[in-house]
Structures are given as structure tokens and as C-alpha cells.
Design a protein around this motif. Sequence first.
Motif, PDB file in Angstrom:
ATOM      1  N   PRO A   1       0.808  -1.233   0.000  1.00  0.00           N
ATOM      2  CA  PRO A   1       0.000   0.000   0.000  1.00  0.00           C
ATOM      3  C   PRO A   1       0.835   1.273   0.000  1.00  0.00           C
ATOM      4  CG  PRO A   1      -0.937  -1.610   1.500  1.00  0.00           C
ATOM      5  CD  PRO A   1       0.372  -2.178   1.043  1.00  0.00           C
ATOM      6  N   GLU A   2       1.926   1.270   0.758  1.00  0.00           N
ATOM      7  CA  GLU A   2       2.780   2.465   0.803  1.00  0.00           C
ATOM      8  C   GLU A   2       3.416   2.751  -0.555  1.00  0.00           C
ATOM      9  OE1 GLU A   2       2.927  -0.088   2.825  1.00  0.00           O
ATOM     10  OE2 GLU A   2       2.327   0.681   4.799  1.00  0.00           O
ATOM     11  N   ALA A   3       3.664   1.691  -1.332  1.00  0.00           N
ATOM     12  CA  ALA A   3       4.246   1.882  -2.660  1.00  0.00           C
ATOM     13  C   ALA A   3       3.260   2.568  -3.594  1.00  0.00           C
ATOM     14  CB  ALA A   3       4.667   0.536  -3.242  1.00  0.00           C
ATOM     15  N   VAL A   4       1.972   2.260  -3.424  1.00  0.00           N
ATOM     16  CA  VAL A   4       0.953   2.904  -4.246  1.00  0.00           C
ATOM     17  C   VAL A   4       0.940   4.405  -3.964  1.00  0.00           C
ATOM     18  CG1 VAL A   4      -1.501   3.039  -4.768  1.00  0.00           C
ATOM     19  CG2 VAL A   4      -0.443   0.811  -4.331  1.00  0.00           C
ATOM     20  N   GLU A   5       0.986   4.771  -2.701  1.00  0.00           N
ATOM     21  CA  GLU A   5       0.987   6.190  -2.322  1.00  0.00           C
ATOM     22  C   GLU A   5       2.218   6.898  -2.880  1.00  0.00           C
ATOM     23  OE1 GLU A   5       0.668   6.502   1.893  1.00  0.00           O
ATOM     24  OE2 GLU A   5      -1.156   5.292   2.008  1.00  0.00           O
ATOM     25  N   GLU A   6       3.370   6.246  -2.822  1.00  0.00           N
ATOM     26  CA  GLU A   6       4.599   6.870  -3.322  1.00  0.00           C
ATOM     27  C   GLU A   6       4.594   6.946  -4.844  1.00  0.00           C
ATOM     28  OE1 GLU A   6       7.783   9.051  -2.775  1.00  0.00           O
ATOM     29  OE2 GLU A   6       6.866   8.059  -1.034  1.00  0.00           O
ATOM     30  N   THR A   7       3.989   5.952  -5.496  1.00  0.00           N
ATOM     31  CA  THR A   7       3.894   5.966  -6.952  1.00  0.00           C
ATOM     32  C   THR A   7       3.078   7.165  -7.428  1.00  0.00           C
ATOM     33  OG1 THR A   7       4.126   3.553  -7.134  1.00  0.00           O
ATOM     34  CG2 THR A   7       3.081   4.692  -8.988  1.00  0.00           C
ATOM     35  N   VAL A   8       2.035   7.509  -6.681  1.00  0.00           N
ATOM     36  CA  VAL A   8       1.206   8.669  -7.051  1.00  0.00           C
ATOM     37  C   VAL A   8       2.043   9.944  -7.085  1.00  0.00           C
ATOM     38  CG1 VAL A   8      -0.711  10.131  -6.271  1.00  0.00           C
ATOM     39  CG2 VAL A   8      -0.943   7.645  -6.250  1.00  0.00           C
ATOM     40  N   ARG A   9       3.077  10.010  -6.271  1.00  0.00           N
ATOM     41  CA  ARG A   9       3.932  11.196  -6.250  1.00  0.00           C
ATOM     42  C   ARG A   9       4.745  11.349  -7.536  1.00  0.00           C
ATOM     43  NH1 ARG A   9       7.382  11.712  -0.938  1.00  0.00           N
ATOM     44  NH2 ARG A   9       7.625  13.809  -1.824  1.00  0.00           N
ATOM     45  N   ILE A  10       4.816  10.288  -8.343  1.00  0.00           N
ATOM     46  CA  ILE A  10       5.508  10.352  -9.632  1.00  0.00           C
ATOM     47  C   ILE A  10       4.603  10.960 -10.704  1.00  0.00           C
ATOM     48  CG2 ILE A  10       6.733   9.000 -11.410  1.00  0.00           C
ATOM     49  CD1 ILE A  10       7.297   6.891  -9.314  1.00  0.00           C
ATOM     50  N   PHE A  11       3.293  10.919 -10.500  1.00  0.00           N
ATOM     51  CA  PHE A  11       2.344  11.323 -11.536  1.00  0.00           C
ATOM     52  C   PHE A  11       2.661  12.683 -12.154  1.00  0.00           C
ATOM     53  CE2 PHE A  11      -1.602   8.591 -10.239  1.00  0.00           C
ATOM     54  CZ  PHE A  11      -0.849   7.445 -10.398  1.00  0.00           C
ATOM     55  N   PRO A  12       2.986  13.715 -11.359  1.00  0.00           N
ATOM     56  CA  PRO A  12       3.241  15.032 -11.982  1.00  0.00           C
ATOM     57  C   PRO A  12       4.453  15.052 -12.912  1.00  0.00           C
ATOM     58  CG  PRO A  12       2.771  15.278  -9.633  1.00  0.00           C
ATOM     59  CD  PRO A  12       2.973  13.813  -9.891  1.00  0.00           C
ATOM     60  N   LEU A  13       5.303  14.033 -12.848  1.00  0.00           N
ATOM     61  CA  LEU A  13       6.509  13.977 -13.668  1.00  0.00           C
ATOM     62  C   LEU A  13       6.293  13.190 -14.960  1.00  0.00           C
ATOM     63  CD1 LEU A  13       9.060  13.154 -10.811  1.00  0.00           C
ATOM     64  CD2 LEU A  13       8.461  15.416 -11.722  1.00  0.00           C
ATOM     65  N   THR A  14       5.069  12.708 -15.166  1.00  0.00           N
ATOM     66  CA  THR A  14       4.801  11.840 -16.307  1.00  0.00           C
ATOM     67  C   THR A  14       4.188  12.597 -17.469  1.00  0.00           C
ATOM     68  OG1 THR A  14       2.539  11.268 -15.619  1.00  0.00           O
ATOM     69  CG2 THR A  14       4.338   9.932 -14.713  1.00  0.00           C
ATOM     70  N   ALA A  15       4.183  11.921 -18.625  1.00  0.00           N
ATOM     71  CA  ALA A  15       3.409  12.385 -19.772  1.00  0.00           C
ATOM     72  C   ALA A  15       2.057  11.689 -19.801  1.00  0.00           C
ATOM     73  CB  ALA A  15       4.159  12.102 -21.070  1.00  0.00           C
ATOM     74  N   LEU A  16       2.004  10.465 -19.237  1.00  0.00           N
ATOM     75  CA  LEU A  16       0.780   9.671 -19.276  1.00  0.00           C
ATOM     76  C   LEU A  16       0.817   8.609 -18.177  1.00  0.00           C
ATOM     77  CD1 LEU A  16      -1.850   8.955 -20.927  1.00  0.00           C
ATOM     78  CD2 LEU A  16      -0.442   7.259 -22.116  1.00  0.00           C
ATOM     79  N   VAL A  17      -0.345   8.388 -17.548  1.00  0.00           N
ATOM     80  CA  VAL A  17      -0.543   7.295 -16.592  1.00  0.00           C
ATOM     81  C   VAL A  17      -1.592   6.367 -17.194  1.00  0.00           C
ATOM     82  CG1 VAL A  17      -1.286   6.667 -14.259  1.00  0.00           C
ATOM     83  CG2 VAL A  17       0.057   8.747 -14.631  1.00  0.00           C
ATOM     84  N   THR A  18      -1.370   5.042 -17.134  1.00  0.00           N
ATOM     85  CA  THR A  18      -2.219   4.095 -17.870  1.00  0.00           C
ATOM     86  C   THR A  18      -2.837   3.030 -16.960  1.00  0.00           C
ATOM     87  OG1 THR A  18      -0.366   2.599 -18.383  1.00  0.00           O
ATOM     88  CG2 THR A  18      -0.799   4.413 -19.930  1.00  0.00           C
ATOM     89  N   PRO A  19      -3.768   3.384 -16.084  1.00  0.00           N
ATOM     90  CA  PRO A  19      -4.381   2.373 -15.215  1.00  0.00           C
ATOM     91  C   PRO A  19      -5.424   1.533 -15.935  1.00  0.00           C
ATOM     92  CG  PRO A  19      -5.427   4.485 -14.852  1.00  0.00           C
ATOM     93  CD  PRO A  19      -4.294   4.729 -15.829  1.00  0.00           C
ATOM     94  N   ASN A  20      -5.566   0.271 -15.505  1.00  0.00           N
ATOM     95  CA  ASN A  20      -6.709  -0.511 -15.964  1.00  0.00           C
ATOM     96  C   ASN A  20      -7.902  -0.177 -15.069  1.00  0.00           C
ATOM     97  OD1 ASN A  20      -6.427  -2.021 -13.556  1.00  0.00           O
ATOM     98  ND2 ASN A  20      -5.252  -3.634 -14.568  1.00  0.00           N
TER      99      ASN A  20
END
Length: 256
Positions: free
Chosen positions: A125-144
Motif C-alpha cells: 500500500p505504501e508503494a501505491v501512495e509513493e507511486t502517485v507522487r511520480i504522476f506530476p513527472l509523467t506524460a501519461l498514466v495508464t491504469p486498468n
Amino acid sequence: MRRGAAEGTPTVLAAGGSDPSCGAGIQADMAALDGFGVRALTVVTALTAQNSTRLTAVEPVPAALIEAQFEALLEEFHVDAVKIGMLARADAAAAVRRIIESKGLERVVLDPVFRSTSGGPLAEPEAVEETVRIFPLTALVTPNLDEAARLARMEVGTVEEMEEAGRRIMRLGAPAVLVKGGHLGDGDPVDVLCRAGGTVRFEGRRVKGSMRGTGCRLASAVAAGLARGRSLEEAVADAKAYVEALIAGVQRAGKP
């Protein structure tokens, strides 16, 4: 000059878990990148024990080793795009975020892998929260659909709900979100791209049969398109067509 910067072949760095069955993870990333004619570099973030039906073990790679892999590759190679997949631990996600920020990496496509196709957990669960912090650095996020529901904190079972989930995930910092609808009911699949200019629906055709690692391949194919200078919409359309063709090919070959 680092290799790749003037050699004419775009380079994509893919970071993710290793699947020994080669159905998903960085092995699937490499296959997709090769299919689009780009150079593939890889960073292993976790080792797994799995086959086409069952995940039995996950061993995250230490964050320091993940950073060392990035550093070694970026010292030698020019990278045109990045694809991020499985980040099993919070410290791994934090390490990847630091690298992206410090190296100024662009055209980052993040596939938020939380569970395997067989249902086994791949991220704490903590990895999910930390992964969200990467979102502003992306061009695209691709969740199912499942990942979109978890990130948006809502049920996602219709195209309209996919659009709302995409908008909610954008509010987490992602500049663009592709909600993948491959498991949306029994009709033809619809993927929804949400970005600042509004939403675009990519309608596909339901292909009989199944294939593991389609999410990995789709995200890597988008990264390949961006590395080649395609627009985001063009890269998504190309990637979707590529995955549909792969599934159709597997069905024709009679493979599982």
C-alpha cells in the motif's frame, strides 16, 4: 556524446518487474519496444516467480540497486522516453521519482501495476501512495479498470465512470490519463484518454482469446511512439492497434 543521441534510433528505458515466463513485465516491454523499432534499455525493480496462471513469489530489488541501474544506463545512453511499471515498495518508487527529477527525464509513461493478472499483489500500500507522487513527472498514466478505481476511489464499470476516474486521477497530478477498458463488459473495448483538452474515446474491437501483459505492452508501445515524435493521441492509437493485432495473432496460433 552519449550513445543514442545521434544514432537515429530512439531509445526507451523500461523499468519494471521481471517475469520468468516472459508474458509480462520487462520481458513484455522489450518485445513491444522491439516491435516498434526502438532501442530498449531495462531496469529491474523486482524479481518474480510466476507462470501464465500463478504468481508464487515477489522479491523487490533494493532501492539503491534500482538507482544504480538507472545511473549506469543514463551515464552511457541518451534516453528519449521512459516506461515505468511495477514498483513493489515505497522506497523503490521514491528512488525512481528522484531519478526522474534529478535527470530531467521526459516523456515518462507510468503503468501503475498493483496486482498480477492472476490476482496476486505486486505492490505494498505504501508503494501505491509513493507511486502517485511520480504522476506530476509523467506524460501519461495508464491504469486498468481496477487500478483506476483504486486511484480514483470510486467504482468504475462504465465508459462514463472511466472518464470521471480519469479526471480524478488527473487531480492527483497526472497531466494525462489513459483508462484502459479491456475488461469492460462483453462489448467492444473502449479506452478513455483524459487530458487538459478534454477526453477522447478510443474504440476497439473485441478479439477472442486472451493474452497476459497487454498493459505492459500497451504502455511501452505508447512510450515508443512518444520517443519517435508521435503526438500523445497518435501514440495511443498506434499502441492500441498493436495490442489488438497481438491478441488476434495469439488466437490464430491457438496459443494460451
